[in-house]
Write an enzyme that holds these catalytic residues in place. Structure first.
Site, PDB file in Angstrom:
ATOM      1  N   GLU A 177       6.913   2.159  -3.376  1.00  0.00           N
ATOM      2  CA  GLU A 177       7.309   3.015  -4.349  1.00  0.00           C
ATOM      3  C   GLU A 177       6.009   4.093  -3.699  1.00  0.00           C
ATOM      4  O   GLU A 177       4.879   3.699  -4.017  1.00  0.00           O
ATOM      5  CB  GLU A 177       7.467   2.321  -5.781  1.00  0.00           C
ATOM      6  CG  GLU A 177       7.354   3.773  -7.220  1.00  0.00           C
ATOM      7  CD  GLU A 177       8.484   4.461  -6.696  1.00  0.00           C
ATOM      8  OE1 GLU A 177       9.891   4.347  -6.143  1.00  0.00           O
ATOM      9  OE2 GLU A 177       7.809   5.947  -6.601  1.00  0.00           O
TER      10      GLU A 177
ATOM     11  N   THR B 116      13.302   8.776  -5.637  1.00  0.00           N
ATOM     12  CA  THR B 116      13.927   7.064  -5.049  1.00  0.00           C
ATOM     13  C   THR B 116      15.990   7.059  -4.876  1.00  0.00           C
ATOM     14  O   THR B 116      15.875   6.269  -4.004  1.00  0.00           O
ATOM     15  CB  THR B 116      13.880   6.474  -6.026  1.00  0.00           C
ATOM     16  OG1 THR B 116      12.124   6.598  -7.106  1.00  0.00           O
ATOM     17  CG2 THR B 116      13.623   4.549  -6.088  1.00  0.00           C
TER      18      THR B 116
ATOM     19  N   HIS C  51       3.524   3.816  -9.161  1.00  0.00           N
ATOM     20  CA  HIS C  51       4.444   5.030  -9.565  1.00  0.00           C
ATOM     21  C   HIS C  51       3.343   5.973 -10.230  1.00  0.00           C
ATOM     22  O   HIS C  51       3.025   5.445 -11.653  1.00  0.00           O
ATOM     23  CB  HIS C  51       5.849   4.136 -10.007  1.00  0.00           C
ATOM     24  CG  HIS C  51       6.479   5.525 -10.549  1.00  0.00           C
ATOM     25  ND1 HIS C  51       6.687   6.605 -11.072  1.00  0.00           N
ATOM     26  CD2 HIS C  51       8.370   5.552 -10.049  1.00  0.00           C
ATOM     27  CE1 HIS C  51       7.785   7.022 -11.217  1.00  0.00           C
ATOM     28  NE2 HIS C  51       8.651   6.393 -10.366  1.00  0.00           N
TER      29      HIS C  51
ATOM     30  N   ASP D 151       9.445   5.299   0.144  1.00  0.00           N
ATOM     31  CA  ASP D 151      10.393   5.732  -0.863  1.00  0.00           C
ATOM     32  C   ASP D 151      10.318   7.682  -0.458  1.00  0.00           C
ATOM     33  O   ASP D 151      10.843   8.624  -0.026  1.00  0.00           O
ATOM     34  CB  ASP D 151      10.891   5.559  -1.801  1.00  0.00           C
ATOM     35  CG  ASP D 151      10.607   5.567  -3.219  1.00  0.00           C
ATOM     36  OD1 ASP D 151       8.771   6.133  -3.219  1.00  0.00           O
ATOM     37  OD2 ASP D 151      10.647   5.536  -4.422  1.00  0.00           O
ATOM     38  N   HIS D 152       9.253   7.626  -0.780  1.00  0.00           N
ATOM     39  CA  HIS D 152       8.592   9.979  -1.413  1.00  0.00           C
ATOM     40  C   HIS D 152       6.953   9.385  -1.312  1.00  0.00           C
ATOM     41  O   HIS D 152       6.357   8.599  -1.499  1.00  0.00           O
ATOM     42  CB  HIS D 152       9.982   9.781  -1.481  1.00  0.00           C
ATOM     43  CG  HIS D 152       9.517   9.389  -3.289  1.00  0.00           C
ATOM     44  ND1 HIS D 152       8.224   9.559  -4.766  1.00  0.00           N
ATOM     45  CD2 HIS D 152      10.353   8.627  -4.036  1.00  0.00           C
ATOM     46  CE1 HIS D 152       9.014   8.897  -5.019  1.00  0.00           C
ATOM     47  NE2 HIS D 152       9.934   8.514  -4.983  1.00  0.00           N
TER      48      HIS D 152
END
Ligand code: MN
Length: 740
Positions: free
Chosen positions: A260, A304, A421, A480-481
């Site tokens: 994440e 996500t 996150h 993911d980013h």
């Protein structure tokens, strides 16, 4: 009694109207707390949740006030009231079995609702449901007996209009406060729960109806020939697999770890002389890893979910909103779980510590063909086990083992972590890492949660080694980013330029004062690592992005991808084109970073120097414009595929379309145990191979695990029928409600 002002008020038309509004408000608010788990997290969310029925109730019931004839007016108000109650009641009953709200499509296809209800409706009723229906009986009785008199006076249209206006005003106030508390509530559509929590059940149905109508209109305009354009494009852009890697991991289990918000710059990054993620660093440099250092995320608003969409399908997310939530409930997919199941007998599963409804995963995964989905309801979700977005990573991995070991091999699995996150908050006891001291708290916190994630991975990998799974598995990790946004990057810049990190970085990062959009773009790199004993290759420098992962992975597994619609290219192919399209039409090639979406007319940067190129040669203009056209074409074809649901017109050779009705994620423990019994000696799960559980091989230093110890133990032996845990859990599943 006759002189009681309240009783007298109730004998007026406005009095009767107010009574209905009050009753509808009370029962809806009651249901929010008793029947649904909407998970209000702060006082404002509670207030919005309590008051959101008011605006819509006033608005709806006010339509009854426009009728001139008193009897008709009363009948109309009562009818609207009864219909609203039926809608609420149906949602309550549906929610009890499906943990979801009724959508337009579920209502239209009543059969599907009945199927969703599964058990007979009677068993889904509870004693307090009497409150929902009882008042209607009393109201009608009171009207018939004359206890409630019908007010015969004329009710002026302008007064009715005033009441409607009040309803609209209250609703708009509700909407404004909701958007303030949860920005982009309606544009990103995170979770159906969110819309109900903030705006109410009626609003959700209208919202869903509008979206459904839009989708249907676009889909109706499509026909079979639209897919041909796409097939022409994807066929022309396919590249052959690299013979040195094709089938290298054939028949192996696949373990995908979704890191994440994890950025590539964290690899080898040091704070106060300490590596932030020592375990991932060692994996990145391991001789049995293939690691990519020019690999970019390509997500849009769906973050996500967009990353998942690209990785499972090799299709882009949407230009706005989230494909999973707006289209995922009924789009046709030809995705990794189904491809691997049909061609190579894989069992597929997702593990995730957030609620299943987030990003509409509980629906999308069925359409993608995931056999199992272990969401938050399958984990210990006591408050100390949770972080902002679900189960803490260490506990999450530890507790996943009891399910993982029951899966038939080979399996294709995905673990979606959550601890790293935003806002990157950890409790003190989970957090030994001495972090940076920049002016930006987000930056400082980010290193701590990244470090925690790294430790959880180390524990998981230790287990994979000791259980023997590592030998038979291809492990793939990806970020993911981005985790730090452009506004954090200026606080980050001095750390990137510190002596500790400068040497390790391949990137030419500017100091705070000279920070440019080019630098922000460079930070959109995320890790991609394939790890397997015997997988050689080292650090790969070719440029690529998330869209390219699926063909790369499938080729490693020895799967021919030529029949599938994929927008990416195998990263390991010698003919892989080094072009990374971002969702906003910007792109990065091996030479240029082009920001603005207008080809050579955009801001063009030289990747080597980081300088903006102002005097492009004719051939550069030509080259960049061509790349831009390609980017624009790929994105628009992908959009047309998604919006028009074009894969319904194309079924690849030997591929069987996925039937979502075959999947149910509510009773999976029982399903796994039944499978084990059914297969007997032929069972290939780790549990069956070992002849016992492997959970004792899992070691974690998570301080919470002493309390959670029971949760990492294997499940009950066969014969013991205590299979109700998951069902129980799924019904008490608490919705996490924080911001994403
Ligand atoms: Mn994410």
């Amino acid at each position: 009694m006759k002189n009681n002002p309240v009783i007298r008020w109730l004998q007026t038309r406005l009095g009767f109207f107010s009574l209905l509004v009050l009753l509808l408000w009370l029962k809806t608010a009651f249901a929010y707390y008793v029947d649904f788990s909407l998970g209000a997290a702060d006082i404002l969310q509670h207030l919005l949740m309590i008051f959101n029925p008011v605006g819509t109730s006033v608005l709806l019931i006010s339509f009854g006030l426009y009728f001139k004839r008193p009897k008709v007016s009363y009948a109309a108000m009562l009818t609207i009231y009864i219909l609203s109650t039926i809608l609420l009641f149906s949602n309550i009953v549906y929610y009890r079995s499906a943990t979801d709200f009724l959508t337009f499509n579920t209502i239209l296809s009543a059969g599907k609702v009945a199927k969703g209800l599964g058990k007979s409706t009677a068993s889904l009723l509870q004693w307090h449901d009497v409150f929902l229906i009882g008042d209607i009986v009393i109201l009608i009785f009171a009207l018939v007996r004359g206890w409630l008199k019908i007010d015969q006076r004329v009710f002026a249209i302008k007064h009715a209009f005033t009441v409607t206006t009040v309803g609209v005003f209250v609703f708009l106030l509700n909407l404004t406060l909701s958007e303030a508390n949860r920005p982009q509530l309606l544009t990103r559509t995170f979770d159906r729960n969110y819309i109900v929590k903030y705006l109410g059940i009626d609003t959700f149905l209208v919202y869903d109806g509008v979206k459904t109508a839009q989708n249907n209109q676009i889909r109706a305009s499509a026909d079979g020939t639209d897919i041909n354009k796409i097939l022409n494009y994807t066929n022309a852009h396919q590249v052959p697999a690299n013979v040195n890697y094709f089938g290298k991991a054939k028949g192996k289990n696949v373990i995908i770890i979704h890191l994440e918000s994890f950025q590539q710059f964290l690899i080898d990054f040091k704070v106060n002389g300490q590596e932030v993620t020592p375990f991932l660093n060692s994996l990145y440099h391991d001789q049995n890893s293939l690691s990519f250092n020019n690999f970019f995320h390509q997500v849009g608003q769906g973050r996500t979910a967009d990353a998942e969409n690209m990785l499972e399908n090799s299709v882009f997310g949407l230009p706005e909103g989230t494909a999973f939530t707006t289209l995922g409930s009924d789009n046709t997919y030809q995705a990794a779980p189904a491809i691997l199941e049909q061609n190579a007998g894989y069992t597929s599963a997702v593990f995730h510590g957030n609620v299943g409804s987030f990003w509409n995963r509980n629906h999308v995964y069925k359409n993608i063909g995931y056999d199992y989905f272990f969401d938050q309801s399958y984990y210990n979700s006591s408050p100390d086990a949770m972080t902002t977005y679900g189960i803490k990573d260490k506990l999450f991995f530890a507790e996943s083992i009891k399910y993982l070991e029951q899966l038939q091999q080979p399996f294709y699995t995905k673990f979606i972590t959550v601890s790293n996150h935003t806002p990157y908050v950890l409790s003190k006891e989970d957090n030994p890492f001495e972090t940076s001291d920049t002016s930006d708290k987000t930056v400082n916190n980010y290193f701590q949660t990244a470090h925690y994630l790294d430790e959880s991975l180390k524990e998981f990998f230790n287990y994979l080694d000791s259980s023997g799974l590592a030998k038979n598995s291809l492990i793939m990790l990806y970020g993911d980013h981005y985790g730090l946004s452009s506004k954090n990057n200026t606080a980050l810049a001095p750390l990137l330029n510190s002596d500790d990190n400068k040497a390790a970085s391949d990137e030419d990062i500017q100091d705070t004062d000279d920070w440019t959009p080019f630098d922000n773009t460079q930070l959109q790199r995320v890790p991609l690592i394939f790890h397997m004993p015997g997988l050689k290759g080292g650090i790969q420098k070719q440029y690529g992005g998330e869209i390219d992962v699926l063909p790369t992975l499938l080729h490693l597994l020895g799967q021919d991808t030529s029949n599938y619609v994929m927008f990416g290219q195998d990263l390991l192919s010698k003919q892989h084109q080094q072009l990374v399209a971002f969702r906003n039409n910007n792109f990065v090639s091996d030479k240029y970073t082009v920001l603005g979406g207008k080809g050579a007319k955009s801001a063009v940067y030289d990747n080597q120097t980081g300088e903006q190129l102002t005097d492009l040669t004719d051939s550069q203009v030509d080259e960049i414009d061509k790349l831009q056209d390609q980017v624009t074409e790929a994105l628009s074809l992908s959009d047309s595929l998604n919006y028009k649901n074009l894969l319904r017109f194309y079924t690849p050779n030997k591929f069987v379309p996925v039937n979502p009705e075959n999947y149910n994620y509510l009773d999976q423990i029982n399903e796994l145990l039944n499978k084990r019994t059914q297969l007997g000696n032929a069972s290939t799960s780790l549990y069956s191979q070992l002849g016992h559980s492997s959970t004792s091989m899992y070691h974690t230093d998570a301080p919470e695990i002493t309390d959670a110890k029971k949760d990492i133990e294997e499940f009950p032996d066969l014969g013991d029928t205590s299979n109700s845990q998951a069902q129980e859990n799924s019904q008490t599943a608490k919705t996490t409600s924080q911001k994403k």
